[in-house]
Design an enzyme around this catalytic site. Structure first.
Site, short mmCIF file in Angstrom:
data_model
loop_
_atom_site.label_atom_id
_atom_site.label_comp_id
_atom_site.label_asym_id
_atom_site.label_seq_id
_atom_site.Cartn_x
_atom_site.Cartn_y
_atom_site.Cartn_z
N HIS A 26 0.91 -1.12 -0.04
CA HIS A 26 0.09 0.03 -0.12
C HIS A 26 0.89 1.08 0.11
O HIS A 26 1.10 1.89 1.15
CB HIS A 26 -0.90 -0.09 1.27
CG HIS A 26 -1.79 -1.09 1.34
ND1 HIS A 26 -1.44 -2.50 1.73
CD2 HIS A 26 -3.07 -1.23 1.08
CE1 HIS A 26 -2.38 -3.45 1.48
NE2 HIS A 26 -3.43 -2.80 1.36
N HIS A 66 -2.26 -0.89 7.25
CA HIS A 66 -1.82 -1.13 5.87
C HIS A 66 -0.96 -0.45 5.34
O HIS A 66 -0.12 -0.64 4.31
CB HIS A 66 -2.98 -1.31 4.93
CG HIS A 66 -3.75 0.06 4.72
ND1 HIS A 66 -4.91 0.38 5.91
CD2 HIS A 66 -3.88 1.36 4.11
CE1 HIS A 66 -5.23 1.44 5.75
NE2 HIS A 66 -4.73 2.19 4.79
N PRO A 116 -6.39 -4.71 10.91
CA PRO A 116 -8.00 -4.63 11.15
C PRO A 116 -8.38 -3.52 11.73
O PRO A 116 -8.05 -2.99 12.91
CB PRO A 116 -8.04 -5.67 12.33
CG PRO A 116 -6.85 -6.39 12.31
CD PRO A 116 -5.74 -5.76 11.93
N LEU A 117 -9.13 -2.72 10.64
CA LEU A 117 -9.34 -1.38 10.91
C LEU A 117 -10.03 -0.87 12.27
O LEU A 117 -10.91 -1.60 12.57
CB LEU A 117 -10.15 -0.79 9.60
CG LEU A 117 -8.93 -0.63 8.44
CD1 LEU A 117 -9.84 -0.31 7.17
CD2 LEU A 117 -7.73 0.06 8.67
N ASN A 183 -7.79 12.06 3.56
CA ASN A 183 -7.49 11.89 2.16
C ASN A 183 -8.82 11.73 1.15
O ASN A 183 -8.67 11.81 0.07
CB ASN A 183 -6.44 10.89 1.86
CG ASN A 183 -6.93 9.52 1.95
OD1 ASN A 183 -8.14 9.17 2.08
ND2 ASN A 183 -5.87 8.68 2.23
N HIS A 257 -3.95 3.21 -3.53
CA HIS A 257 -3.87 2.50 -2.18
C HIS A 257 -3.53 1.31 -1.91
O HIS A 257 -2.55 1.23 -1.14
CB HIS A 257 -5.40 2.48 -2.10
CG HIS A 257 -5.90 1.56 -0.86
ND1 HIS A 257 -5.93 2.10 0.72
CD2 HIS A 257 -6.37 0.48 -0.65
CE1 HIS A 257 -6.19 1.28 1.28
NE2 HIS A 257 -6.19 0.18 0.94
N ARG A 350 -18.78 -17.65 38.30
CA ARG A 350 -18.37 -16.38 38.18
C ARG A 350 -18.37 -15.66 39.42
O ARG A 350 -17.81 -14.91 39.78
CB ARG A 350 -19.45 -15.58 37.49
CG ARG A 350 -20.87 -15.66 38.18
CD ARG A 350 -22.22 -15.23 37.26
NE ARG A 350 -23.30 -15.63 38.06
CZ ARG A 350 -24.24 -14.41 38.16
NH1 ARG A 350 -24.15 -13.08 37.69
NH2 ARG A 350 -25.57 -14.95 38.66
N GLU A 404 -18.04 -3.68 24.10
CA GLU A 404 -17.46 -4.92 24.10
C GLU A 404 -16.07 -4.76 23.63
O GLU A 404 -14.89 -5.17 23.92
CB GLU A 404 -18.26 -6.16 23.93
CG GLU A 404 -19.50 -6.47 24.91
CD GLU A 404 -20.68 -5.46 24.46
OE1 GLU A 404 -20.40 -4.92 23.35
OE2 GLU A 404 -21.68 -5.49 25.13
N PHE A 430 -21.32 -12.58 23.92
CA PHE A 430 -21.06 -11.52 23.20
C PHE A 430 -19.41 -11.06 22.96
O PHE A 430 -18.81 -10.15 22.67
CB PHE A 430 -21.24 -9.85 24.33
CG PHE A 430 -22.87 -9.88 24.12
CD1 PHE A 430 -23.46 -9.81 23.01
CD2 PHE A 430 -23.57 -9.94 25.26
CE1 PHE A 430 -25.10 -9.84 23.05
CE2 PHE A 430 -24.83 -9.72 25.26
CZ PHE A 430 -25.64 -10.07 24.14
N HIS A 466 -28.75 -14.57 23.82
CA HIS A 466 -28.02 -14.60 25.18
C HIS A 466 -27.11 -15.85 25.42
O HIS A 466 -26.24 -15.78 26.30
CB HIS A 466 -28.68 -13.77 26.35
CG HIS A 466 -28.79 -12.37 26.22
ND1 HIS A 466 -29.57 -11.95 25.05
CD2 HIS A 466 -28.39 -11.31 27.16
CE1 HIS A 466 -29.57 -10.72 25.19
NE2 HIS A 466 -28.87 -10.21 26.26
N ARG A 513 -23.37 -18.76 35.05
CA ARG A 513 -24.17 -18.04 35.90
C ARG A 513 -24.65 -19.13 36.89
O ARG A 513 -25.08 -18.19 38.21
CB ARG A 513 -25.43 -17.90 35.19
CG ARG A 513 -26.49 -16.69 35.72
CD ARG A 513 -27.79 -16.58 35.13
NE ARG A 513 -28.72 -15.63 35.70
CZ ARG A 513 -29.94 -15.82 35.80
NH1 ARG A 513 -30.56 -16.57 35.05
NH2 ARG A 513 -30.80 -14.91 36.40
#
Lengths: 658, 658
Positions: A26, A66, A116-117, A183, A257, A350, A404, A430, A466, A513
């Site tokens: 790039h 990149h 990873p953007l 840009n 690019h 937990r 998250e 999640f 969930h 849980r």
């Protein structure tokens, strides 16, 4: 004195040449941001190229990963030991530290692994949090640096960017400064194809300072960076640039690019830029000036080292930055386990995790906890912890909000900054939201501990949205990630000890849980470290080996008891960590798996994957569909996960086999 | 005439009673938003409770899905056939359509399945896109409705919300109106613990109309909704509310969010609200008034039906809303496959996908394509497609921008709205970003086609951040999702035909960056429908069955040829879709897997999972670590994925076994 544009052109030339030689990469972003990066690296960034491990250096994160050649060029030009010019010649070749995207584990000077953007920006929030936290603990003498980011439109369109800027604004991370490569081009063409946001207004809404500059003008960028440092808020520096600046026909287009420019275009760019040196050659005077910039921080660094040497906190600071978990905290876990053996508890894992943390946290100030708005459900906060906030950066508990992905990425940044070991909670289901950050942490060797509760249909009435079913397997599939699913209080504490000790990879703790009986009742070695171990041995000749994890170990034991009453001997193996079990020697694994017997897996998740241990002739009990909304007992019965139902199926198979 | 507060209190009472009876659930949100919802359902929402399938109804999405009792109460009160009062009494019990979170597949009137925060909002963007698109195609007479959303702070803190509002603002989706439950409480406490955003400014920055109202005052909400409808931009209606409104001690606190209030608190709330009816009982006059609101749309609906009956588009519209893929398009795929058989092509499967789309798209206007800014890499756009934009909603190609999660959720909304079949592209590795939306689509039975290219280390130099290794397995683990990894042009076209025909689940097409030879050279049935099939049969006595997918089928064939030359007969099975293979009958599967022979899997991803087919005595070739940045041939050799290397290992095993 070389003019700043010529300094920047050295970056442009290396980027063009390396991408051309690799025949991939790039060039556009490094060419567009070369002037801005030159201003940052020659005037503002606090660093010493000879000491990339200087703890009080500014952190620079190339979120637009990149554009990796921008970073490689800067590190080479300023005199870092690596990359050498040969490394750059080998850009994107096997074994070169100049990978397609920056890799912190390959190259000192790359603070993070990006590509990873959006995640570089979110990790930088963690870095800036670490700086303020350590500053609050150790003072200005030892910790006093900035975090700088270059982000592109891609980073700022990703949703995680909103989580990141929302958190940074709320926490008033004024030492975080983001240069936006404005840009107006993305891969598909003009950004106007897909976005109409007023970026300045958006950042302002999140409590940021916003300043615009001409990203192709050194003085304009220089002034903006000075203003950014002076403002107490995090700053967005909008750098108006031209992608592929200098390329005669491709500049300002997506054509520059992500592909080599080609010999003709490069020739035109060299002419336009007035760059006459051969490919991969940097004229000595230009290199010398860059290297002088790379030494700018040497005096500061030496002064800092003197302050550190004189500091009463020297040893503590060194241990923190080395990531050492205090021996007292590890002893605290041992004592906690001894207390559990003495007085067994039937509680959710937990809750067992909270008890373990209560034993660890007061003795391990290196831990920084948090949750994505599920504190009371994840049981992540202990009584000794105060809140990390803009008013008190010394606090050790972060309210990450309903973010998250941002939390997971920030934790990667916290871990990679050093000086803290972050842990954070959400529901296991999640983990999907933050999955690529978990992956990036694993790739980056970041010691992050993910506390993921409500780990099966056992959460009951909240229903299939969930209830994780595929998540354990899909997390186990991520390389360099340890996934623990403890069965009781003791295994939970053991998993915490292992996760803390694992300095080069993240860990997941999958926690129930519902309440679970304590199954480990005698003191001894950390059996969770074995990954799988024989929890109950057959009392009559062995016909079955049960393999189970977490809340289903209790159920396997119930099934085993029923079968043993009918004369079928059953081992019950608890397998809290597949990765650890697979790392045991062959003899151990063979002994535990029990040879030529019926192997039966029991786990309230997809059965896919378990055939690795049971073979195709075994039995697999699990949940191979989405769950449902109902009370827990109804669900376990519906999905056939009860001692009697499993025992009946196993018995039928044994009788058929015989 | 019952006053509006009393109407709203019927919602509050049902929410309190149902949560109490279930002993779990979320009373706070329904109680806080009851007045606002009453204004929406009695004055603005276009619907006819007797006909939840009316195509031109307004769509209502409860993005804050935990407040499901709000929806169930509204549907019951307005006279939908379900839920009945008994359904509500069975809230959160097995088999009740009143699940913990709304489930579109269980309850007409629930437009989507929500709960994972932010996604309802993002799906609503897809719904609003579908409305504008169908309006552009069929005109105002047939398509002229609004999309309404209730979103909470959780929805708006999730990053996906920024992707959603950015896309909606850019596309000027003026018929999208979002009611924000601005109660300033999240689970951990006051939202001020974790956020300081100026929400109005943030939405304004994204091109939205923002209006504030007193969410507890019917008239104030009513006026705001009227203003929202009048504004050409999408609208955020900030409804200032009190969570758990009416509860004497828990109102305004997170204590009312996610737990039963308890008998005493409920008693106090009833007193404060003046609600005297017994639990689960709605006074007849109040029910009658609600039912009248549920019939408000009947006249409009009848008029619409008359217009439809008179429309020249009636049949076309009906087919579109039924999700029928035109027979001509399916025939187009067949013709395309015939042409491939006649003239084989060695191209990447991403290119093969483009060729298949070129055969389908002109004949199937129901398809709406797009990409998250990787159009030229995903090969998702065909020449006949014009751009879907605010200037031309009739366009059939969407530039989603760098918003993978937002794209996937919007596609769920497009599919669930009906009238379009969405497909969209990104890199396979970035399925991580949108993973929970893929899952939610699978749970929701949404026909969405995910075009995921660059599907292995075969993408080469971009390196490990961009190289999926665990993704195929982790997608296969999601229930009700078809994952295709075609090996050549023909399998790619077959996979498209199958994905289009699969009306009740999403599909993933995992496609190569690199060129692959065409392996299917004779005409016949759609073998991809079998999931796995014998592509090459052993020509000497069979000792080995290779199982391979995608780009590794070619490699397995090469290994087989070497082994056959040494006298070891090898079948080569192409397994483009595990889910389809598992659905074949036992005899077929046993025949393909070949009985008592050495089974060898070859796939450039984690080997975990393949033991389901190879057993533990087989061999598994794959990539059990992160990849690396290097040219493709170097990587395949490094990871041992070449015909000669695999043949040598297999031969060694065969000789050891014998």
């Amino acid at each position: 004195m070389t003019d700043s544009r010529t300094l920047a052109n050295a970056i442009r030339a290396l980027a063009m040449d390396a991408v051309e030689a690799a025949n991939s990469g790039h060039p556009g972003m490094p060419m567009g941001m070369a002037d801005a990066a030159t201003a940052l690296f020659t005037r503002h960034l606090k660093f010493d190229a000879s000491r990339p491990d200087w703890a009080d250096r500014d952190r620079f994160i190339l979120s637009a990963g990149h554009g990796s050649m921008l970073l490689y060029a800067l590190l080479h030009l300023t005199g870092y030991a690596r990359p050498t010019i040969d490394d750059i010649r080998n850009f994107r070749q096997f074994g070169s530290p100049c990978a397609g995207h920056p890799e912190n584990f390959e190259l000192a000077g790359a603070e993070t692994t990006t590509g990873p953007l959006g995640q570089g920006l979110a990790m930088s929030v963690g870095m800036a949090m670490a700086e303020r936290h350590l500053n609050a603990v150790f003072g200005d003498d030892l910790v006093d640096h900035h975090t700088w980011v270059i982000a592109g439109d891609g980073c700022l369109m990703e949703g995680i960017s909103q989580e990141a800027i929302g958190l940074a604004g709320h926490l008033k991370l004024g030492r975080l400064n983001v240069l936006w490569d404005d840009n107006r081009i993305s891969i598909d063409g003009a950004t106007s194809l897909s976005t109409s946001e007023d970026m300045a207004k958006r950042f302002d809404a999140a409590g940021w300072h916003v300043i615009a500059c001409d990203g192709l003008d050194f003085a304009s960028v220089d002034a903006a960076l000075t203003a950014a440092k002076a403002d107490p808020r995090p700053s967005l520096i909008a750098c108006r640039t031209v992608i592929g600046f200098g390329a005669p026909t491709k500049a300002g287009t997506s054509g520059s690019h992500g592909s080599p420019l080609g010999a003709k275009e490069i020739g035109g760019a060299r002419e336009a830029l007035g760059w006459t040196a051969p490919a991969f050659e940097i004229p000595a005077d230009i290199k010398a000036e860059w290297e002088a910039a790379g030494r700018r921080g040497a005096t500061d660094r030496a002064a800092w080292e003197a302050r550190l040497a004189a500091s009463p906190h020297a040893e503590d600071f060194a241990q923190r930055m080395a990531g050492t978990v205090p021996a007292a905290a590890l002893a605290g876990i041992d004592a906690h386990i001894a207390a559990l053996i003495a007085s067994p508890q039937k509680i959710a894992t937990r809750k067992a995790s909270e008890l373990a943390l209560a034993a660890i946290n007061p003795l391990a100030p290196i831990l920084l906890g948090g949750s994505a708005d599920l504190t009371g459900s994840n049981n992540t906060r202990t009584k000794d912890q105060t809140t990390f906030s803009a008013d008190d950066y010394a606090g050790r508990y972060v309210y990450y909000g309903i973010r998250e992905f941002g939390m997971a990425a920030a934790m990667n940044g916290l871990a990679l900054h050093g000086g803290v070991i972050p842990y954070g909670g959400t529901f296991l289901v999640f983990s999907d939201y933050m999955r690529n950050a978990i992956r990036l942490g694993a790739l980056s060797h970041a010691r992050v501990i993910h506390v993921l509760t409500h780990d099966s249909i056992g959460l009951g009435e909240d229903g299939p949205t969930h209830q994780p079913v595929e998540h354990l397997l899909s997390l186990r599939a991520i390389p360099n990630l340890a996934v623990y699913r403890p069965a009781d209080t003791v295994e939970t504490a053991e998993a915490w000890a292992l996760a803390l000790a694992d300095a080069t990879r993240p860990s997941v703790l999958a926690l129930s849980r519902q309440n679970l009986p304590q199954l480990r009742l005698t003191a001894g070695e950390n059996l969770t470290a074995r990954g799988g171990y024989r929890l109950r041995a057959a009392t009559v000749p062995r016909a079955v080996v049960f393999l189970a994890t977490g809340s289903e170990v209790e159920i396997a034991i119930a099934a085993a008891a029923l079968l043993e009453a009918e004369g079928f001997g059953c081992d019950v193996v608890s397998m809290p960590c597949w990765e650890a079990f697979d790392a045991q020697d062959a003899a151990y694994r063979a002994d535990i798996l029990g040879g030529d017997v019926l192997r039966v897996s029991v786990e309230a998740g997809v059965t896919l994957g378990w055939q690795r241990y049971t073979g195709t002739d075994g039995l697999n009990f699990g949940v191979d569909s989405f769950g449902a909304s109902a009370p827990i007992d109804v669900l376990y019965d519906h999905f056939g996960l009860t001692g009697p139902k499993i025992a009946a199926s196993v018995k039928a198979r044994l009788q058929r086999n015989s």
